[in-house]
Design a protein around this motif. Structure first.
Motif, PDB file in Angstrom:
ATOM      1  N   SER A 119      43.524  33.738  40.856  1.00 34.82           N
ATOM      2  CA  SER A 119      44.268  34.103  39.707  1.00 34.82           C
ATOM      3  C   SER A 119      44.571  35.290  39.028  1.00 34.82           C
ATOM      4  O   SER A 119      45.510  35.760  38.378  1.00 34.82           O
ATOM      5  N   TYR A 120      43.739  36.309  39.668  1.00 37.65           N
ATOM      6  CA  TYR A 120      44.294  37.956  39.771  1.00 37.65           C
ATOM      7  C   TYR A 120      45.711  38.056  40.063  1.00 37.65           C
ATOM      8  O   TYR A 120      46.622  38.967  39.552  1.00 37.65           O
ATOM      9  N   SER A 121      46.037  37.712  41.327  1.00 38.73           N
ATOM     10  CA  SER A 121      47.292  37.874  42.073  1.00 38.73           C
ATOM     11  C   SER A 121      48.325  37.022  41.178  1.00 38.73           C
ATOM     12  O   SER A 121      49.369  37.506  41.041  1.00 38.73           O
ATOM     13  N   ASP A 130      46.071  42.919  32.994  1.00 41.00           N
ATOM     14  CA  ASP A 130      45.232  43.809  32.163  1.00 41.00           C
ATOM     15  C   ASP A 130      44.991  42.820  30.701  1.00 41.00           C
ATOM     16  O   ASP A 130      43.685  42.937  30.295  1.00 41.00           O
ATOM     17  N   ASN A 131      45.754  42.168  30.450  1.00 41.39           N
ATOM     18  CA  ASN A 131      45.325  41.125  29.258  1.00 41.39           C
ATOM     19  C   ASN A 131      44.337  40.070  29.515  1.00 41.39           C
ATOM     20  O   ASN A 131      43.841  39.648  28.757  1.00 41.39           O
ATOM     21  N   MET A 132      44.519  39.622  30.959  1.00 39.39           N
ATOM     22  CA  MET A 132      43.680  38.641  31.200  1.00 39.39           C
ATOM     23  C   MET A 132      42.401  39.007  32.182  1.00 39.39           C
ATOM     24  O   MET A 132      41.661  38.103  32.511  1.00 39.39           O
ATOM     25  N   ALA A 133      41.959  40.363  32.054  1.00 41.62           N
ATOM     26  CA  ALA A 133      40.895  40.829  32.687  1.00 41.62           C
ATOM     27  C   ALA A 133      39.839  40.153  32.223  1.00 41.62           C
ATOM     28  O   ALA A 133      38.855  40.028  33.340  1.00 41.62           O
ATOM     29  N   PHE A 134      39.360  39.898  30.884  1.00 40.58           N
ATOM     30  CA  PHE A 134      38.231  39.036  30.614  1.00 40.58           C
ATOM     31  C   PHE A 134      37.973  37.916  31.485  1.00 40.58           C
ATOM     32  O   PHE A 134      36.882  37.671  31.736  1.00 40.58           O
ATOM     33  N   LEU A 135      39.000  37.206  31.826  1.00 43.14           N
ATOM     34  CA  LEU A 135      39.042  35.987  32.533  1.00 43.14           C
ATOM     35  C   LEU A 135      39.100  36.168  33.964  1.00 43.14           C
ATOM     36  O   LEU A 135      38.387  35.434  34.570  1.00 43.14           O
ATOM     37  N   VAL A 136      39.834  36.790  34.445  1.00 42.37           N
ATOM     38  CA  VAL A 136      40.355  36.887  36.165  1.00 42.37           C
ATOM     39  C   VAL A 136      39.620  37.912  36.774  1.00 42.37           C
ATOM     40  O   VAL A 136      39.937  38.026  37.885  1.00 42.37           O
ATOM     41  N   GLY A 137      39.199  39.068  36.114  1.00 43.02           N
ATOM     42  CA  GLY A 137      38.392  40.213  36.827  1.00 43.02           C
ATOM     43  C   GLY A 137      39.435  41.183  37.113  1.00 43.02           C
ATOM     44  O   GLY A 137      40.704  41.183  36.612  1.00 43.02           O
ATOM     45  N   GLU A 139      40.259  41.471  40.680  1.00 44.04           N
ATOM     46  CA  GLU A 139      40.515  41.109  42.184  1.00 44.04           C
ATOM     47  C   GLU A 139      40.512  39.818  42.228  1.00 44.04           C
ATOM     48  O   GLU A 139      40.035  39.022  41.157  1.00 44.04           O
ATOM     49  N   ASN A 140      40.780  39.178  43.176  1.00 42.00           N
ATOM     50  CA  ASN A 140      40.870  37.664  43.264  1.00 42.00           C
ATOM     51  C   ASN A 140      39.206  37.248  43.592  1.00 42.00           C
ATOM     52  O   ASN A 140      38.711  37.554  44.384  1.00 42.00           O
ATOM     53  N   LEU A 275      32.156  35.994  42.423  1.00 36.94           N
ATOM     54  CA  LEU A 275      32.754  35.476  43.878  1.00 36.94           C
ATOM     55  C   LEU A 275      33.892  35.893  44.313  1.00 36.94           C
ATOM     56  O   LEU A 275      34.718  35.480  43.708  1.00 36.94           O
ATOM     57  N   SER A 276      33.770  36.937  45.123  1.00 30.99           N
ATOM     58  CA  SER A 276      35.214  37.365  45.797  1.00 30.99           C
ATOM     59  C   SER A 276      35.772  36.385  46.682  1.00 30.99           C
ATOM     60  O   SER A 276      34.943  35.862  47.523  1.00 30.99           O
TER      61      SER A 276
END
Length: 330
Positions: A119-121, A130-137, A139-140, A275-276
């Motif tokens: 999701s990060y990628s 940046d807007n979705m950092a709370f959900l996607v962290g 990194e992947n 989990l990375s």
């Protein structure tokens, strides 16, 4: 001594599977549930307990490769090897619900895992990371938010499965078996699960000990030895079910185990520790996606609406190809 304990673990798994199949099938009829749904829920979750132990331990220790690799490897192993072997023993008829609902749900859940892990990628591609950092962290990875979503979906899946199971059982024309005390069947299931869990853990521990002594990497151990070892309960349960001509129990066991592995076990693991996904390769992700799609496709290849021996050979060929890739990369 290590090899003797390895054999003891395998024996316990075989005995446990026998008790679990007999007990759960009988409870299914008495409780008014279909055999498939019992395989999908009670047996599927029960035989996934070793995966839960390994992945939760990996999450607690912060070893993402073990937590995720164990589940990816186990789901691939469940389909390609276990269903492959089961279909060779006895072709498994697939109901309309198996084709249109259950196998498609498996595809959706597997897709959700891959999308969540990457999701990060995906967000970075659209410039919204940046807007979705709370959900996607950052990194992947599977974040705690993803873990909560997975667990809520698993709870909804369980409720829906039991409701469907009641409806399926009402339509069945199976002859009732000889009456026995329900308590006896419950003891069978408990003994079966205890033997499966203890035997599976014993087998895994000794197999890992042997692997580490030979200098094999954590990811390789997780995707192969741990995944194969923790899938022993599913393997033996499906073989026993096939031998007893309980194909729906075997199919339900694999679909239920794979869905529980992702939603319950990886959901719980991510809640314990994010989990990375960095250790997972494109081939790993393609393989687990292919393993979910191929069950659905098998309804349209060879004999219609059936996992037949042709499908079994195809599944085993896919497992051999994936194992060959892992050994080459090693």
């Amino acid at each position: 001594m290590t090899y003797l304990l390895l054999i003891l673990g395998l024996v316990l798994v075989v005995v446990g599977a026998e008790f679990l199949v007999d007990g759960s099938s009988s409870i299914a009829r008495k409780a008014g549930l279909s055999e498939f749904v019992i395989g999908l829920t009670i047996v599927g979750i029960g035989t996934s307990t070793p995966e839960m132990v390994v992945s939760f331990s990996g999450a607690i220790k912060g070893i993402s490769d073990v937590a995720i690799g164990n589940i990816l490897g186990s789901n691939i192993f469940n389909v390609f090897l276990i269903l492959g072997v089961t279909a060779l023993i006895m072709p498994i008829p697939m109901t309309k619900s198996n084709v249109n609902v259950d196998s498609r749900l498996n595809i959706v859940v597997t897709s959700l895992l891959i999308i969540s892990g990457l999701s990060y990628s995906i967000c970075k591609f659209f410039g919204i990371e940046d807007n979705m950092a709370f959900l996607v962290g950052h990194e992947n990875m599977l974040t705690r938010a993803s873990g909560i979503i997975f667990l809520l979906l698993f709870a909804a899946y369980m409720v829906k499965s039991f409701k469907i199971g009641k409806k399926q059982a009402e339509k069945t024309t199976e002859m009732p078996e000889k009456e026995k005390n329900l308590f006896v069947y419950i003891i069978f299931v408990i003994l079966g699960l205890v033997c499966l869990i203890y035997g599976g853990n014993l087998f895994v521990d000794e197999a890992v000990e042997i692997a580490k002594a030979n200098g094999i990497s954590e990811k390789f151990i997780a995707v192969t030895i741990l995944a194969g070892g923790t899938s022993l309960p599913e393997l033996v349960t499906c073989i026993v079910a096939a031998a007893k001509k309980k194909g729906q129990l075997a199919l339900g066991n694999i679909l239920g185990s794979n869905i529980a592995n992702i939603l319950l076990i990886l959901g719980g693991s991510a809640l314990i520790h994010p989990l990375s996904f960095s250790g997972m390769t494109a081939v790993d992700l393609i393989s687990i996606m292919a393993s979910s799609i191929i069950i659905w496709l098998s309804a349209f290849t060879g004999k219609r609406n059936c996992l037949d021996r042709f499908d079994g050979v195809l599944f085993l060929a896919c497992e051999a190809a994936y194992m060959t890739y892992l050994i080459i990369k090693l």
